[in-house]
Design a protein around this motif. Structure first.
Motif, short mmCIF file in Angstrom:
data_model
loop_
_atom_site.label_atom_id
_atom_site.label_comp_id
_atom_site.label_asym_id
_atom_site.label_seq_id
_atom_site.Cartn_x
_atom_site.Cartn_y
_atom_site.Cartn_z
N ASP A 403 0.81 -1.22 0.00
CA ASP A 403 0.00 0.00 0.00
C ASP A 403 0.84 1.27 0.00
O ASP A 403 0.34 2.35 0.34
N ASP A 540 -2.97 -4.07 5.11
CA ASP A 540 -3.81 -4.92 4.24
C ASP A 540 -3.32 -4.89 2.79
O ASP A 540 -3.92 -5.54 1.92
N GLY A 541 -2.27 -4.15 2.52
CA GLY A 541 -1.73 -4.11 1.15
C GLY A 541 -2.57 -3.27 0.20
O GLY A 541 -2.26 -3.17 -0.98
N LEU A 542 -3.63 -2.63 0.72
CA LEU A 542 -4.55 -1.83 -0.10
C LEU A 542 -4.38 -0.36 0.26
O LEU A 542 -4.18 -0.02 1.43
N VAL A 543 -4.48 0.50 -0.72
CA VAL A 543 -4.27 1.93 -0.48
C VAL A 543 -5.45 2.50 0.31
O VAL A 543 -6.62 2.24 0.02
N TYR A 544 -5.10 3.28 1.31
CA TYR A 544 -6.12 3.87 2.20
C TYR A 544 -7.03 4.83 1.44
O TYR A 544 -6.58 5.69 0.69
N THR A 560 -9.41 1.15 6.04
CA THR A 560 -8.56 0.97 7.22
C THR A 560 -7.28 1.77 7.04
O THR A 560 -6.52 1.50 6.11
N ASP A 562 -4.15 1.84 7.63
CA ASP A 562 -3.02 1.07 8.16
C ASP A 562 -1.76 1.26 7.32
O ASP A 562 -0.75 0.61 7.56
N ASP A 563 -1.81 2.14 6.32
CA ASP A 563 -0.63 2.35 5.47
C ASP A 563 0.47 3.03 6.27
O ASP A 563 0.20 3.79 7.21
CA LIG Z 1 -3.64 -0.27 3.60
#
Ligand SMILES: [Ca+2]
Ligand SMILES: [Ca+2]
Ligand SMILES: [Ca+2]
Length: 879
Positions: A403, A540-544, A560, A562-563
């Motif tokens: 992310d 989560d490996g996904l961009v916020y 989320t 979490d980046d």
């Molecule tokens: Ca993320």
């Protein structure tokens, strides 16, 4: 070596016949086999609770108890607040230490006393005002036991038999977050998933008398009190938690509100077993072989030791060697040496002294060959961020941090020394996604942040390794297209070249997307920062996407937050760009035959950064811009050298040559804060300064190290006039290297307050090599080997190899991301010997969570590999 003439008999008289605990000259309580420390070690504002502070007990040579004091949690975590020590008074008349404290945020002041009583001691808490109501049920007297020391041990609670838990399965309850004592930096170690609650552990034993490990003389400690004692297991909250004995302070009372009687295990005849320092990889036939014996001061030194050859049929042949007493070093132990250099016949040997026998070690001409392979083949690949890393049937971790990162918010500060100033210095707003960063770089250490200094340093040093040692080893498959690494699988490209690529991919991405290399790209919450295990699960490996609700994902975006955060407060410091330029330029040169496109991109970025910054980066215009080590090194020198080597353009040489020559002149030593890591200088003073270890880091009038090593690195490329200047400076520099060893039996600069000293030993030994290579008469080549011998086991406290999985007897635990499993990532170099106040050496090998002793740092890899290759060369030269 200078000998301290202290008669063993006098020492025997001083301690062996003492009755009961007594305060000694170093202001801690002492009797044979027992030391009680009362805030000789204090909490550290940088890393908070390091499990090295408060009331502590060293029993039979091992520190088994720490963290004694009044705390506000049942089982304090690293980032839980601790009290400020207001005063500490040593009363010799009544053999006590009086302590006064306060918790400033809670209007709570209290006094404590630790007082000798027979062979044990009493610790008590006195309140002049009743406990603040908000702290009732929270404040308590704590004493922490290291759980790993007690694995497989038992407990008596008011006589009832119990087993100390190997693994925590205690009970906890949930409380509303409003009741929680705020942690340091206002952050939370706990991910409550938005429920505004926190965990409170319950005791697993309650009584008035606890005897821990009654069966074991080394570990037995008894605590009794008129107040209720509770025993908690801190591992329910945090894997590095301890067994905490605790009495809650009563509400509404003043005067002496809690008193414990603590009885350690005392045996006046106890003598510590000798620690026989040997190299766990062995020795070459031609090299000097000196074992260092670390001995109890009450243990008379024997005249002889034996070196025993072990043959294939089990037969053994012993040779006797004299023992030379060296004397006391750093107060605690007596030292002696055994020179067994006469052993030249290849084979397996062990050393025996007073009936204590070491493990076997080889003597052979190739013992130094390839001892760095585990580090480059295994440990380093496991540290590679943004990659899936496989080894055989095991996946060490998945493609972590896909992310990218968010711009760290302005005016924000968090753990591990990261802070963002009032501006971003970038085109991004606070919390805005910065694209393109999920490539290259290494985890910094046992944590998962990308530190600028580490990525820049590794990239530069790996390029140097390639050029200086032609390191063409290929045992790792590294594919940047699919971001996949396979350990023990050659792919036709030298691994060190691929690691240079891995460095510059990240450096270029940062320069192109941020504009410079950020101070750090790091987990933005405490509960992510202390992550253990596979880094792919930190985010989560996904961009916020702030338009989505938390914990909800849609496609490649997630609500989320979490980046990671990119901390960019350093973006306005032109001098800070110089090391990036040096790394990019050096990488461009070595990558050219392998990856010309990446080489060109790196050089273009280096030249652009140079043109934009070199004038503003003049140290004269940027006081204190030389980095966090208290040395004002002009970073432009390295940048210009690397640009010159890569482009051949004379303007760069014209720039650096006069600066390098100017710095060869003897000059006043830089003001130095004991080589503490940045931020640690703020720690409170300790009783015995580093210089007492006999390892002065800077010697008045001598040349600073970096300057001569830079000149030496240029020696073969420059003209006669330059070389003549270097030749004039080197003898004094060689003397300063010798002077840095100071006065100790190990022959290397032993040190390590706050952080173990292995890196300084590596640097010192390698600098000896740099001199020896061109001026062999000025340096003893044995001083190069001495650095590795120290790392490999000839050091204080134990003789374990500080390089995990390398040598016969090596570290069983280290502070890697798998530390919760009490194991190591093979090939890591631990910081090593930690020097706790006043005179305690330590490198625990059962409890991995002390980072100052056991955290393998990525930045140590290239210097260790360089020294290893230097030792191969030196060892081969000895006849
Ligand atoms: Ca993320
Ligand atoms: Ca870090
Ligand atoms: Ca390879």
């Amino acid at each position: 070596m200078k000998k301290l003439l202290i008669l063993p008999l006098l020492l025997l008289g001083a301690t062996a016949f003492s009755q009961g605990l007594k305060l000694n000259d170093l202001e801690y309580f002492e009797e044979t086999g027992v030391n009680v420390l009362a805030f000789n070690n204090q909490y550290n504002g940088m890393f908070c609770d390091e499990k090295t502070a408060g009331i502590e007990l060293v029993q039979r040579g091992e520190r088994i108890v720490t963290g004694g004091g009044v705390r506000l949690m049942n089982t304090p975590e690293q980032w839980d607040i601790y009290p400020d020590l207001l005063s500490r008074t040593v009363n010799r008349e009544d053999q006590s230490v009086a302590l006064a404290f306060e918790y400033p945020g809670y209007d709570f002041r209290f006094r404590m006393e630790v007082k000798a009583r027979g062979t044990g001691f009493v610790m008590s808490v006195t309140l002049d005002e009743p406990l603040p109501a908000a702290l009732a049920g929270k404040a308590g007297l704590n004493l922490e036991f290291f759980p790993a020391s007690y694995f497989g041990k038992t407990l008596l609670v008011d006589g009832k038999a119990m087993i100390l838990p190997r693994y925590p399965a205690g009970e906890t309850s949930m409380h509303p977050v409003g009741e929680k004592i705020t942690q340091f930096f206002g952050l939370s170690t706990f991910d409550d998933r938005g429920r505004n609650e926190f965990i409170v552990p319950a005791p697993f034993a309650t009584g008035h008398k606890f005897v821990l490990a009654p069966e074991d003389q080394d570990l037995r400690v008894s605590i009794s009190s008129g107040s209720e004692l509770n025993l908690f297991d801190g591992r329910n909250l945090a894997q590095n938690g301890t067994f905490v004995v605790r009495t809650f302070l009563p509400a509404g009372k003043t005067g002496k509100v809690v008193e414990w009687d603590v009885q350690p295990s005392f045996d006046p005849s106890w003598v510590r077993e000798p620690n026989i320092g040997i190299s766990q990889i062995g020795y070459t036939p031609a090299q000097k072989k000196v074992a260092v014996l670390e001995l109890d001061r009450n243990d008379p030194v024997a005249a002889e030791a034996k070196v025993i050859r072990i043959d294939g049929d089990g037969a053994s042949v012993a040779t006797v060697f004299p023992v030379s007493e060296w004397g006391i070093f750093f107060n605690r132990y007596n030292y002696a040496t055994v020179d067994f250099s006469a052993i030249r016949e290849p084979g397996l040997y062990c050393l025996e002294y007073k009936g204590v026998r070491t493990n076997p070690f080889p003597v052979d001409k190739d013992v130094y060959a390839g001892t760095w392979h585990t580090t480059m083949d295994v440990w380093l690949p496991v540290q590679m961020d943004h990659m899936e890393v496989n080894e055989g049937y095991r996946i060490w971790h998945g493609r972590s941090h896909m992310d990218d990162a968010l711009q760290a918010p302005v005016n924000y500060e968090q753990q591990d020394g990261y802070r963002q100033g009032p501006v971003t210095n970038t085109k991004y707003a606070s919390y805005e996604h910065i694209p393109g960063l999920a490539v290259g770089a290494w985890y910094d250490a046992g944590d998962f942040d990308i530190q600028a200094g580490t990525v820049i340093g590794l990239t530069s040093q790996f390029a140097t390794l390639w050029e200086d040692f032609h390191l063409d080893r290929d045992q790792t498959y590294i594919d940047q297209q699919t971001q996949f690494v396979d350990i023990h699988r050659p792919d036709g490209v030298p691994d060190v070249i691929q690691q240079v690529e891995h460095g510059v991919l990240n450096l270029n991405a940062q320069v192109e997307n941020i504009g410079f290399v950020a101070q750090g790209i790091v987990q933005g919450t405490m509960h992510q920062y202390h992550h253990l295990g596979d880094a792919v699960t930190i985010t989560d490996g996904l961009v916020y996407d702030p338009s989505l609700p938390p914990y909800v994902a849609r496609g490649v975006r997630s609500g989320t937050r979490d980046d990671r955060f990119a901390f960019t407060g350093n973006g306005n410091n032109p001098a800070g760009q110089m090391s990036t330029i040096a790394a990019l330029a050096a990488a461009a040169r070595v990558l050219k035959p392998f990856n010309p496109a990446l080489a060109e991109r790196s050089l273009n970025n280096a030249v652009q950064l140079w043109n934009e910054n070199y004038q503003a980066a003049d140290p004269a215009r940027n006081a204190g811009a030389g980095g966090g080590w208290g040395m004002a090194v002009d970073g432009r020198i390295q940048a210009a050298i690397q640009l010159w080597r890569t482009t051949g353009e004379k303007k760069y040489r014209d720039f650096f040559e006069p600066l390098v020559l100017a710095q060869l002149k003897p000059q006043e030593p830089a003001q130095n804060a004991g080589r503490r890591r940045a931020g640690q200088a703020a720690a409170r003073d300790v009783e015995v300064p580093m210089a007492d270890l006999g390892a002065p880091m800077f010697v008045g009038g001598f040349i600073r190290q970096a300057d001569v090593t830079t000149a030496l690195s240029l020696y073969d490329e420059m003209d006669d006039a330059f070389r003549a200047e270097v030749r004039k400076a080197v003898p004094l520099y060689a003397q300063s290297l010798k002077a840095q060893v100071g006065n100790n039996p190990y022959g290397v600069p032993v040190g390590g307050r706050f952080w173990g000293g292995n890196e300084q030993v590596i640097t010192w030994a390698y600098n000896n090599y740099l001199v020896w290579k061109r001026f062999p008469d000025l340096v003893d080549p044995e001083d190069v080997l001495a650095g590795l011998n120290f790392l490999y086991g000839c050091h204080p406290y134990s003789n374990v190899s500080f390089v995990t999985s390398v040598g016969v007897n090596t570290k069983k635990v280290a502070y890697g991301n798998n530390r919760a499993d009490y194991t190591v990532i093979p090939g890591g170099i631990v910081p090593g010997l930690l020097v706790l106040a006043p005179d305690i050496f330590e490198n625990k090998d059962d409890y991995p969570f002390l980072w100052g002793e056991n955290e393998c740092c990525t930045r140590t890899v290239p210097s260790f590999v360089s020294l290893s290759l230097a030792c191969e060369e030196v060892a081969a030269s000895l006849k």
